[in-house]
Design a protein around this motif. Sequence first.
Motif, PDB file in Angstrom:
ATOM      1  N   ILE A 108       0.845  -1.195   0.000  1.00 54.82           N
ATOM      2  CA  ILE A 108       0.000   0.000   0.000  1.00 54.82           C
ATOM      3  C   ILE A 108       0.879   1.243   0.000  1.00 54.82           C
ATOM      4  N   GLN A 109       0.719   2.083  -1.040  1.00 54.14           N
ATOM      5  CA  GLN A 109       1.543   3.289  -1.173  1.00 54.14           C
ATOM      6  C   GLN A 109       0.670   4.485  -1.549  1.00 54.14           C
ATOM      7  N   PHE A 110       0.573   5.432  -0.628  1.00 53.35           N
ATOM      8  CA  PHE A 110      -0.139   6.681  -0.907  1.00 53.35           C
ATOM      9  C   PHE A 110       0.674   7.855  -0.380  1.00 53.35           C
ATOM     10  N   GLY A 111       0.271   9.045  -0.779  1.00 54.77           N
ATOM     11  CA  GLY A 111       0.959  10.258  -0.328  1.00 54.77           C
ATOM     12  C   GLY A 111       0.911  11.375  -1.353  1.00 54.77           C
ATOM     13  N   HIS A 112       1.177  11.049  -2.617  1.00 47.16           N
ATOM     14  CA  HIS A 112       1.218  12.071  -3.670  1.00 47.16           C
ATOM     15  C   HIS A 112      -0.063  12.888  -3.725  1.00 47.16           C
ATOM     16  N   ASN A 113      -1.180  12.208  -3.764  1.00 46.14           N
ATOM     17  CA  ASN A 113      -2.460  12.889  -3.934  1.00 46.14           C
ATOM     18  C   ASN A 113      -3.131  13.246  -2.610  1.00 46.14           C
ATOM     19  N   ASP A 114      -2.477  12.893  -1.514  1.00 48.20           N
ATOM     20  CA  ASP A 114      -2.958  13.305  -0.201  1.00 48.20           C
ATOM     21  C   ASP A 114      -2.491  14.713   0.137  1.00 48.20           C
ATOM     22  N   GLN A 115      -1.547  15.219  -0.626  1.00 53.70           N
ATOM     23  CA  GLN A 115      -1.013  16.552  -0.352  1.00 53.70           C
ATOM     24  C   GLN A 115      -2.072  17.631  -0.594  1.00 53.70           C
ATOM     25  N   PRO A 116      -1.905  18.799   0.022  1.00 51.12           N
ATOM     26  CA  PRO A 116      -2.888  19.882  -0.125  1.00 51.12           C
ATOM     27  C   PRO A 116      -3.013  20.359  -1.569  1.00 51.12           C
ATOM     28  N   GLY A 117      -4.181  20.939  -1.875  1.00 47.12           N
ATOM     29  CA  GLY A 117      -4.392  21.546  -3.187  1.00 47.12           C
ATOM     30  C   GLY A 117      -5.024  20.640  -4.214  1.00 47.12           C
ATOM     31  N   LYS A 118      -5.566  19.498  -3.784  1.00 46.75           N
ATOM     32  CA  LYS A 118      -6.188  18.559  -4.722  1.00 46.75           C
ATOM     33  C   LYS A 118      -7.609  18.269  -4.258  1.00 46.75           C
ATOM     34  N   PRO A 119      -8.572  19.066  -4.681  1.00 45.53           N
ATOM     35  CA  PRO A 119      -9.952  18.915  -4.228  1.00 45.53           C
ATOM     36  C   PRO A 119     -10.480  17.490  -4.442  1.00 45.53           C
ATOM     37  N   GLY A 120     -11.128  16.960  -3.434  1.00 38.67           N
ATOM     38  CA  GLY A 120     -11.691  15.617  -3.527  1.00 38.67           C
ATOM     39  C   GLY A 120     -10.702  14.512  -3.261  1.00 38.67           C
ATOM     40  N   ARG A 121      -9.418  14.886  -3.105  1.00 43.24           N
ATOM     41  CA  ARG A 121      -8.389  13.863  -2.886  1.00 43.24           C
ATOM     42  C   ARG A 121      -7.517  14.154  -1.672  1.00 43.24           C
ATOM     43  N   SER A 122      -7.204  15.419  -1.451  1.00 47.05           N
ATOM     44  CA  SER A 122      -6.306  15.778  -0.358  1.00 47.05           C
ATOM     45  C   SER A 122      -6.845  15.291   0.984  1.00 47.05           C
ATOM     46  N   THR A 123      -5.932  14.887   1.860  1.00 45.49           N
ATOM     47  CA  THR A 123      -6.295  14.499   3.221  1.00 45.49           C
ATOM     48  C   THR A 123      -5.414  15.263   4.194  1.00 45.49           C
ATOM     49  N   ASP A 124      -5.894  15.424   5.398  1.00 41.75           N
ATOM     50  CA  ASP A 124      -5.111  16.115   6.416  1.00 41.75           C
ATOM     51  C   ASP A 124      -4.011  15.177   6.908  1.00 41.75           C
ATOM     52  N   THR A 233      -1.069  20.060 -10.037  1.00 42.00           N
ATOM     53  CA  THR A 233      -1.594  19.825 -11.369  1.00 42.00           C
ATOM     54  C   THR A 233      -1.696  18.350 -11.739  1.00 42.00           C
ATOM     55  N   GLU A 234      -1.256  17.450 -10.873  1.00 42.33           N
ATOM     56  CA  GLU A 234      -1.424  16.026 -11.164  1.00 42.33           C
ATOM     57  C   GLU A 234      -2.914  15.708 -11.133  1.00 42.33           C
ATOM     58  N   ARG A 235      -3.464  15.318 -12.252  1.00 42.38           N
ATOM     59  CA  ARG A 235      -4.904  15.107 -12.310  1.00 42.38           C
ATOM     60  C   ARG A 235      -5.257  13.680 -11.932  1.00 42.38           C
ATOM     61  N   ALA A 236      -6.516  13.487 -11.550  1.00 42.33           N
ATOM     62  CA  ALA A 236      -6.990  12.144 -11.220  1.00 42.33           C
ATOM     63  C   ALA A 236      -7.107  11.333 -12.505  1.00 42.33           C
ATOM     64  N   GLY A 237      -6.975  10.023 -12.391  1.00 41.73           N
ATOM     65  CA  GLY A 237      -7.090   9.152 -13.548  1.00 41.73           C
ATOM     66  C   GLY A 237      -5.743   8.839 -14.149  1.00 41.73           C
ATOM     67  N   ALA A 238      -5.726   8.584 -15.458  1.00 46.85           N
ATOM     68  CA  ALA A 238      -4.495   8.197 -16.138  1.00 46.85           C
ATOM     69  C   ALA A 238      -3.481   9.335 -16.116  1.00 46.85           C
ATOM     70  N   ALA A 239      -2.220   8.969 -16.080  1.00 46.38           N
ATOM     71  CA  ALA A 239      -1.165   9.973 -16.061  1.00 46.38           C
ATOM     72  C   ALA A 239      -1.083  10.683 -17.403  1.00 46.38           C
ATOM     73  N   LYS A 240      -0.597  11.925 -17.379  1.00 44.00           N
ATOM     74  CA  LYS A 240      -0.399  12.667 -18.619  1.00 44.00           C
ATOM     75  C   LYS A 240       0.670  11.965 -19.458  1.00 44.00           C
ATOM     76  N   SER A 241       0.532  12.058 -20.774  1.00 44.36           N
ATOM     77  CA  SER A 241       1.525  11.440 -21.652  1.00 44.36           C
ATOM     78  C   SER A 241       2.740  12.345 -21.828  1.00 44.36           C
ATOM     79  N   ALA A 242       2.594  13.640 -21.492  1.00 44.84           N
ATOM     80  CA  ALA A 242       3.700  14.580 -21.632  1.00 44.84           C
ATOM     81  C   ALA A 242       4.730  14.358 -20.534  1.00 44.84           C
ATOM     82  N   PHE A 243       5.895  14.929 -20.750  1.00 40.46           N
ATOM     83  CA  PHE A 243       6.975  14.822 -19.766  1.00 40.46           C
ATOM     84  C   PHE A 243       6.580  15.434 -18.426  1.00 40.46           C
TER      85      PHE A 243
END
Length: 280
Positions: A108-124, A233-243
């Motif tokens: 189990i690995q989380f943390g990236h999307n728990d950070q502030p600034g991600k509505p609906g995903r961020s956790t305290d 700017t990391e969006r939910a779902g599939a990762a961006k194809s850009a660098f």
Amino acid sequence: MKPILRTIALTAISALVLCACSQPRQAESQAPALATKPTRIILVGDSTMAPKSGYGDALCQRFKPDVTCLNLAKGGRSSGSYRAEGSWEVVQKLMASNAQFSQTLVLIQFGHNDQPGKPGRSTDLATEFPVNMAGYVNDLQAAGAQAVLVTPLTRRSFKGTQLQNDLRPWADASIKVAAEKHVPMIDLNAISYSSVQAMGEAEADTLAMAPPPAAQAAVVTSTASATTDLAKTERAGAAKSAFDRTHLGSKGAAHFSAMVLKELLTVAPSLQTHVNAESR
């Protein structure tokens, strides 16, 4: 009964007893050995572990076919949203088949999307993230599975020659939960950070999903604020194809999956015999 007849009778009885005793042993020796139950590994996490954008599939490929390895990580998920959307329920349903496996390990690995600034995903970090991680461990322990907590993979954003690490507080929180729950943990954040710092920005950029645009490569983008902007700017779902300096291409997946495998074999040495020859 005459002595000679008595001797013959006793000999015949002894032969019958000997035959009766030997037959089950012979049948037992000829019976096929019971098949060994396979091992199961389940991956739960965000895009840095998920198919197409993380190291999870590459990690699964390092095991022999006798290991059932399921990559259920999903891009854009946090420790809160993964459960809220029902993805954890899928994992829990799989626990009903634990008896079919010699062991079930869930990384189990989380943390990236728990950070502030991600509505609906961020956790305290103080009140929600540790509770979420502990909840996953509790569920697995109740189901008879083994949880292995993994700290978040480092981002590859430099400030000058120094790699930034804004994910360390979430790594420390995961480590604390693992200690409190007495479950194995892999400090991927620390070892991936050391590896990326040692290789430098130019080499680290080759681990991405795509080469950096020429214009971007010529501009210094690895500032502390740029790191924060990337996190937002990391969006939910599939990762961006850009660098970008978060997600992984095939080279990055191979690099970090080897790292995770080495640590996994330390906390779960029974997996040693299940690793394919190419990964040893």
